[in-house]
Design an enzyme around this catalytic site. Structure first.
Site: not given
Ligand SMILES: Cc1cc2nc3c(=O)[nH]c(=O)nc-3n(C[C@H](O)[C@H](O)[C@H](O)COP(=O)(O)OP(=O)(O)OC[C@H]3O[C@@H](n4cnc5c(N)ncnc54)[C@H](O)[C@@H]3O)c2cc1C
Length: 503
Positions: A14, A44, A80, A100
């Site tokens: 999520g 997590i 932005k 841009p």
């Molecule tokens: C330093 C940094 C800067 C960034 N800046 C940007 C930006 O400016 N623009 C942009 O587009 N993107 C950016 N990103 C990327 C962006 O943050 C991610 O692509 C976006 O937040 C999606 O993350 P996610 O949902 O894939 O993973 P996460 O946010 O890590 O979510 C993972 C989910 O999986 C769940 N989960 C994991 N293991 C389990 C388990 N065993 N059981 C149940 N649930 C579990 C967790 O609870 C969580 O809900 C950045 C990333 C980093 C590292």
């Protein structure tokens, strides 16, 4: 694999990726009575740092028919106009440039820009700084919002957003639940496979969850795609050295609300500054091969000065690379589980969106092994195309202050397609033709390539472009037109957002 839309889908995770997936799938398949469930862990956390977008996010909200007035104030979001790059080059003339987002208003002016840049590639002295040609650069300079007052003109201008990613997740979660999504909070303990290697169930300590199709949004954990289905990550380590980040939020400035992301090169990486309505998000992306996390925090605090005093820092590791098969058996990996490049051009959510939109579109036809092969190949070329543009920033740096910056030029392995593009540029050949022959002009437009190559000073002879007194006729026309247009059609960024948040 069935040839029809799955009747039940389980999204695991999520974070922003999970909630974007939920909303896109609910919207796309609401008429097909698909049951969509999302499970996330309370223990997590989410990564919670993605705060900048490309113009793709605008299409996401317009696809969902959610107005800016509805979501932006709820997520402390700002507009932005583009990204200001600062300090990536050593020579004064190239210390800053603006990347841009584009508008129809730029069509004529970008022709002047291409023309002058091509002249400069052949040694003719003329103004090639992108900032002088593009409307959004002018808007950012004046702290104006890039959304025009006359909303009829809105489609003529591309812009992105800054937002609080935790609030965005909540907004999308509430919306998905109101459209019938089943939300479960629990820790996934194991994933069972069928005898032919598909996912059979996703289990928690007290639940066994089955679905026709599974979406892996578990972030860097890659619980389904990497761990259960054994799909490895192909690292980009030889192309991109940064693997870590440290973040510190600071208070917002009372007077000015910038409408740009600031990307400043520091001794061992780069720092972002992202304006939200209530604070600034700051972060330093660096390579742990060159500095420790403690040193990185010191460098970021030095960069931020007093504003960072008494503010806490958060350290993060990044897994930079991608899977080869994003869609494998009955599982689709979306978000950090499918791969990550690095945040330099804020492209991660655009990849999430493209992955989901493309996935949905494939169901217009029967699904065959070839569909899945083509899908994976399309997503890989998208990610690799973005990676190459990101690599270009590092490779073109001209800093000599640290081994880090020298290594970014001298030890990086350039992907073949990028090498071909740079060869075409350096030799004075037809750069556009090479770009089009690679079919990559849709990933980053020719304007973006010209902005980075000209903005970083990739010319055999350098000139001082800091003085506007040297502007020749075409640049003067562009600048003047942009000023007039900006006066008439756009207002102060802060004022615009105040109006947006009024009931
Ligand atoms: C330093 C940094 C800067 C960034 N800046 C940007 C930006 O400016 N623009 C942009 O587009 N993107 C950016 N990103 C990327 C962006 O943050 C991610 O692509 C976006 O937040 C999606 O993350 P996610 O949902 O894939 O993973 P996460 O946010 O890590 O979510 C993972 C989910 O999986 C769940 N989960 C994991 N293991 C389990 C388990 N065993 N059981 C149940 N649930 C579990 C967790 O609870 C969580 O809900 C950045 C990333 C980093 C590292």
């Amino acid at each position: 694999m069935k040839n029809t839309i799955p009747k039940s889908i389980l999204i695991v995770g999520g974070g922003t990726a999970g909630w974007m997936a939920a909303n896109i799938l609910l919207h796309a398949w609401h008429a097909h009575e698909v049951q969509i469930t999302l499970i996330e862990s309370a223990d997590i956390g989410i990564i919670g740092v993605g705060e900048g977008s490309t113009p793709a996010l605008r299409k996401f909200f317009s696809y969902l028919k959610v107005a800016e007035k509805e979501w932006m104030p709820a997520c402390n979001a700002t507009y932005k106009a583009g990204i200001q790059f600062s300090g990536w080059a050593a020579e004064n003339a190239y210390k800053n440039y603006f990347h841009p987002f584009y508008s129809q208003h730029d069509i004529e002016h970008s022709q002047y820009f291409f023309h002058n840049v091509n002249l400069r590639r052949h040694g003719v002295d003329c103004v090639t700084k992108p900032d002088e040609y593009f409307l959004t650069a002018e808007l950012a300079r004046q702290h104006k919002d890039p959304a025009p007052l006359d909303r009829k003109l809105t489609n003529q201008i591309e812009y992105g957003y800054h937002f609080d990613s935790v609030l965005l997740g909540k907004f999308l979660r509430d919306r998905a639940k109101s459209f019938g999504l089943i939300h479960i909070v629990g820790n996934v303990s194991d994933v069972l496979l069928t005898h032919d290697g598909a996912i059979a169930s996703v289990n928690t300590t007290d639940n066994k969850l089955n679905a026709d199709f599974y979406i892996d949004c578990t972030g860097f954990a890659g619980l389904l795609i990497n761990k259960a289905l054994q799909e490895p990550i192909r690292t980009f380590k030889e192309n991109l050295f940064n693997d870590s980040a440290v973040t510190i939020a600071t208070d917002s400035d009372e007077k000015i609300l910038p409408s740009l992301t600031l990307s400043t090169a520091l001794p061992h990486g780069w720092a972002w500054k992202i304006p939200l309505t209530n604070r600034f998000g700051n972060g330093y992306v660096y390579s742990s091969d060159f500095i420790s996390s403690d040193q990185a925090e010191i460098e970021l605090r030095n960069h931020l000065g007093d504003k960072a005093k008494d503010k806490s820092a958060r350290h993060l590791k990044m897994r930079v690379g991608r899977v080869e098969n994003h869609w494998k058996a009955n599982c689709l990996a979306v978000g950090l589980s499918q791969g990550f490049i690095e945040p330099l051009e804020a492209t991660a959510l655009a990849i999430v969106q493209s992955t989901l939109e493309n996935f949905v579109d494939r169901f217009d036809h029967p699904i065959t092994p070839n569909t899945i092969r083509e899908f994976n190949s399309y997503i890989n070329s998208l990610i690799d195309g973005i990676r190459d543009y990101i690599v270009t920033h590092y490779f073109l740096n001209t800093r000599n202050d640290t081994d880090y910056w020298k290594a970014c030029r001298e030890q990086v392995k350039l992907p073949d397609a990028l090498q071909e593009l740079l060869d075409a540029w350096d030799s004075g050949g037809d750069f556009m033709q090479t770009l089009f022959s690679q079919k990559r002009e849709k990933i980053y437009k020719p304007e973006s390539w010209f902005c980075i190559l000209a903005g970083m000073g990739r010319f055999s002879t350098l000139n001082d472009q800091s003085s506007k007194r040297n502007l020749a006729a075409p640049e003067k026309i562009a600048l003047l037109n942009n000023r007039i247009f900006s006066e008439k059609m756009f207002i102060d960024h802060k004022e615009y957002l105040n109006r947006l948040s009024q009931p």
